[in-house]
Design a protein around this motif. Sequence first.
Motif, PDB file in Angstrom:
ATOM      1  N   MET A  78       0.812  -1.216   0.000  1.00 30.36           N
ATOM      2  CA  MET A  78       0.000   0.000   0.000  1.00 30.36           C
ATOM      3  C   MET A  78       0.848   1.271   0.000  1.00 30.36           C
ATOM      4  N   ARG A  79       2.142   1.150  -0.292  1.00 28.63           N
ATOM      5  CA  ARG A  79       3.038   2.297  -0.117  1.00 28.63           C
ATOM      6  C   ARG A  79       2.742   3.457  -1.063  1.00 28.63           C
ATOM      7  N   ASN A  80       2.018   3.210  -2.140  1.00 31.23           N
ATOM      8  CA  ASN A  80       1.668   4.281  -3.071  1.00 31.23           C
ATOM      9  C   ASN A  80       0.220   4.740  -2.896  1.00 31.23           C
ATOM     10  N   GLY A  81      -0.262   4.641  -1.658  1.00 34.11           N
ATOM     11  CA  GLY A  81      -1.624   5.078  -1.386  1.00 34.11           C
ATOM     12  C   GLY A  81      -2.681   4.049  -1.695  1.00 34.11           C
ATOM     13  N   GLY A  82      -2.301   2.780  -1.761  1.00 30.24           N
ATOM     14  CA  GLY A  82      -3.247   1.714  -2.059  1.00 30.24           C
ATOM     15  C   GLY A  82      -4.247   1.501  -0.937  1.00 30.24           C
ATOM     16  N   ILE A  83      -5.323   0.816  -1.271  1.00 27.15           N
ATOM     17  CA  ILE A  83      -6.402   0.539  -0.332  1.00 27.15           C
ATOM     18  C   ILE A  83      -6.433  -0.953  -0.004  1.00 27.15           C
ATOM     19  N   CYS A  84      -6.688  -1.268   1.255  1.00 24.59           N
ATOM     20  CA  CYS A  84      -6.842  -2.651   1.700  1.00 24.59           C
ATOM     21  C   CYS A  84      -8.245  -2.841   2.258  1.00 24.59           C
ATOM     22  N   ILE A  85      -8.838  -3.994   2.009  1.00 28.11           N
ATOM     23  CA  ILE A  85     -10.129  -4.358   2.587  1.00 28.11           C
ATOM     24  C   ILE A  85      -9.882  -5.472   3.600  1.00 28.11           C
ATOM     25  N   TRP A  86     -10.271  -5.238   4.859  1.00 31.46           N
ATOM     26  CA  TRP A  86     -10.036  -6.181   5.964  1.00 31.46           C
ATOM     27  C   TRP A  86     -11.393  -6.719   6.407  1.00 31.46           C
ATOM     28  N   ILE A  87     -11.616  -8.025   6.212  1.00 29.60           N
ATOM     29  CA  ILE A  87     -12.918  -8.639   6.463  1.00 29.60           C
ATOM     30  C   ILE A  87     -12.826  -9.607   7.638  1.00 29.60           C
ATOM     31  N   SER A  88     -13.747  -9.483   8.591  1.00 29.52           N
ATOM     32  CA  SER A  88     -13.689 -10.327   9.772  1.00 29.52           C
ATOM     33  C   SER A  88     -15.020 -10.310  10.523  1.00 29.52           C
ATOM     34  N   CYS A  89     -15.203 -11.315  11.378  1.00 28.88           N
ATOM     35  CA  CYS A  89     -16.331 -11.323  12.314  1.00 28.88           C
ATOM     36  C   CYS A  89     -15.870 -10.867  13.695  1.00 28.88           C
ATOM     37  N   PHE A  90     -14.562 -10.635  13.832  1.00 30.42           N
ATOM     38  CA  PHE A  90     -13.995 -10.311  15.132  1.00 30.42           C
ATOM     39  C   PHE A  90     -13.786  -8.808  15.258  1.00 30.42           C
ATOM     40  N   HIS A  91     -13.513  -8.394  16.479  1.00 30.40           N
ATOM     41  CA  HIS A  91     -13.198  -6.994  16.747  1.00 30.40           C
ATOM     42  C   HIS A  91     -11.943  -6.970  17.607  1.00 30.40           C
ATOM     43  N   SER A 100       2.392   1.846  12.753  1.00 31.67           N
ATOM     44  CA  SER A 100       3.817   1.622  13.003  1.00 31.67           C
ATOM     45  C   SER A 100       4.455   0.720  11.949  1.00 31.67           C
ATOM     46  N   PHE A 101       3.617   0.058  11.138  1.00 36.17           N
ATOM     47  CA  PHE A 101       4.133  -0.794  10.061  1.00 36.17           C
ATOM     48  C   PHE A 101       3.982  -0.129   8.686  1.00 36.17           C
ATOM     49  N   GLY A 102       3.810   1.173   8.680  1.00 35.78           N
ATOM     50  CA  GLY A 102       3.738   1.901   7.423  1.00 35.78           C
ATOM     51  C   GLY A 102       2.384   1.884   6.754  1.00 35.78           C
ATOM     52  N   VAL A 103       1.333   1.525   7.504  1.00 34.10           N
ATOM     53  CA  VAL A 103      -0.022   1.468   6.950  1.00 34.10           C
ATOM     54  C   VAL A 103      -0.849   2.603   7.543  1.00 34.10           C
ATOM     55  N   GLU A 104      -1.450   3.404   6.687  1.00 34.51           N
ATOM     56  CA  GLU A 104      -2.337   4.463   7.164  1.00 34.51           C
ATOM     57  C   GLU A 104      -3.716   3.844   7.441  1.00 34.51           C
ATOM     58  N   PRO A 105      -4.202   3.908   8.690  1.00 37.64           N
ATOM     59  CA  PRO A 105      -5.480   3.271   9.035  1.00 37.64           C
ATOM     60  C   PRO A 105      -6.638   3.726   8.163  1.00 37.64           C
ATOM     61  N   GLU A 106      -6.606   4.998   7.714  1.00 42.65           N
ATOM     62  CA  GLU A 106      -7.715   5.499   6.894  1.00 42.65           C
ATOM     63  C   GLU A 106      -7.738   4.879   5.507  1.00 42.65           C
ATOM     64  N   ASN A 107      -6.662   4.152   5.136  1.00 38.40           N
ATOM     65  CA  ASN A 107      -6.633   3.470   3.842  1.00 38.40           C
ATOM     66  C   ASN A 107      -7.092   2.015   3.941  1.00 38.40           C
ATOM     67  N   ILE A 108      -7.578   1.622   5.115  1.00 41.15           N
ATOM     68  CA  ILE A 108      -8.123   0.277   5.297  1.00 41.15           C
ATOM     69  C   ILE A 108      -9.636   0.367   5.442  1.00 41.15           C
ATOM     70  N   ILE A 109     -10.334  -0.418   4.662  1.00 37.36           N
ATOM     71  CA  ILE A 109     -11.791  -0.509   4.774  1.00 37.36           C
ATOM     72  C   ILE A 109     -12.101  -1.757   5.596  1.00 37.36           C
ATOM     73  N   PHE A 110     -12.628  -1.554   6.807  1.00 36.15           N
ATOM     74  CA  PHE A 110     -12.940  -2.678   7.679  1.00 36.15           C
ATOM     75  C   PHE A 110     -14.383  -3.130   7.425  1.00 36.15           C
ATOM     76  N   VAL A 111     -14.540  -4.410   7.115  1.00 31.94           N
ATOM     77  CA  VAL A 111     -15.856  -4.987   6.850  1.00 31.94           C
ATOM     78  C   VAL A 111     -16.150  -6.012   7.937  1.00 31.94           C
ATOM     79  N   ARG A 112     -17.171  -5.780   8.739  1.00 29.33           N
ATOM     80  CA  ARG A 112     -17.525  -6.668   9.829  1.00 29.33           C
ATOM     81  C   ARG A 112     -18.724  -7.511   9.409  1.00 29.33           C
ATOM     82  N   MET A 113     -18.536  -8.836   9.324  1.00 31.13           N
ATOM     83  CA  MET A 113     -19.597  -9.747   8.926  1.00 31.13           C
ATOM     84  C   MET A 113     -20.278 -10.330  10.169  1.00 31.13           C
ATOM     85  N   VAL A 114     -21.562 -10.528  10.096  1.00 29.75           N
ATOM     86  CA  VAL A 114     -22.302 -11.119  11.213  1.00 29.75           C
ATOM     87  C   VAL A 114     -22.063 -12.614  11.278  1.00 29.75           C
ATOM     88  N   ARG A 115     -22.048 -13.270  10.125  1.00 27.31           N
ATOM     89  CA  ARG A 115     -21.861 -14.717  10.073  1.00 27.31           C
ATOM     90  C   ARG A 115     -20.509 -15.034   9.435  1.00 27.31           C
TER      91      ARG A 115
END
Length: 248
Positions: A78-91, A100-115
């Motif tokens: 994501m070093r060139n402003g890329g976007i990541c999608i993080w999918i999980s049922c957990f929080h 701290s690992f060079g990832v801007e949190p605002e460039n991650i789309i968090f998807v929370r699934m119920v099932r």
Amino acid sequence: MLITEKQSLIGQLKKDLLLWQGVGQKSTDTLPMGLGPLEEAFPNGIFPRGAIHEFVSFDRIGGAVSCGFIAGLLGKLMRNGGICIWISCFHTLFPTAVKSFGVEPENIIFVRMVREKDVLWAMEEALKCGGVAAVLAETHQLDFVQSRRLQLAVEKSGVTGFILQHNPKLLGATACAARWKISSMPSQLEDGLPGIGYPSWDVELLKVRNGNPGRWQMTWAAGDFEPVAKVRSVAEEWRKSYANQGMA
């Protein structure tokens, strides 16, 4: 025919075979990930992008350190402003921690699934979007059919996928490019100074398609991956230099 010509021909044939098997890299995806000797375990010595990487953890600590190591990989992708999608049922992830690992949190789309059974479906749909740099999904189980569907998706889009399996009941065969197991290690202190130190991992590549499994000790120092031995060597040189100055 000279030996060098034979070696060149064999090398080219190996590259062609990898391309025919769908392992080849696009010209824009051949930049190294900074993994040092670990990266040599992959085909052509290049971290496979546009592929699915499977991580396995068997306790909370394993899950946490796996997330940290993956965050380091995401920082490269994501070093060139890329976007990541993080999918999980957990929080369980603290978004600010990935900074701290060079990832801007605002460039991650968090998807929370119920099932949880919908997590891999959501991942497959996300992987079809060529505009994202990576997709990560957390689940408890992955079978070959599911992994094959995900691999087919990334072969079309070129997106890199990560699956983190928490406490899997059975580790069967999958179509993933690699299976990783990350364990925690004592942190490496910066130049021998007191403090928390750099995060460090015991990294195992349990399976690598067309590559060489192995085990390495890595740390995250000054914003990049480094072999633990190299960081220890630098710290030891600093301590010796400091001791010599004190004796002068």
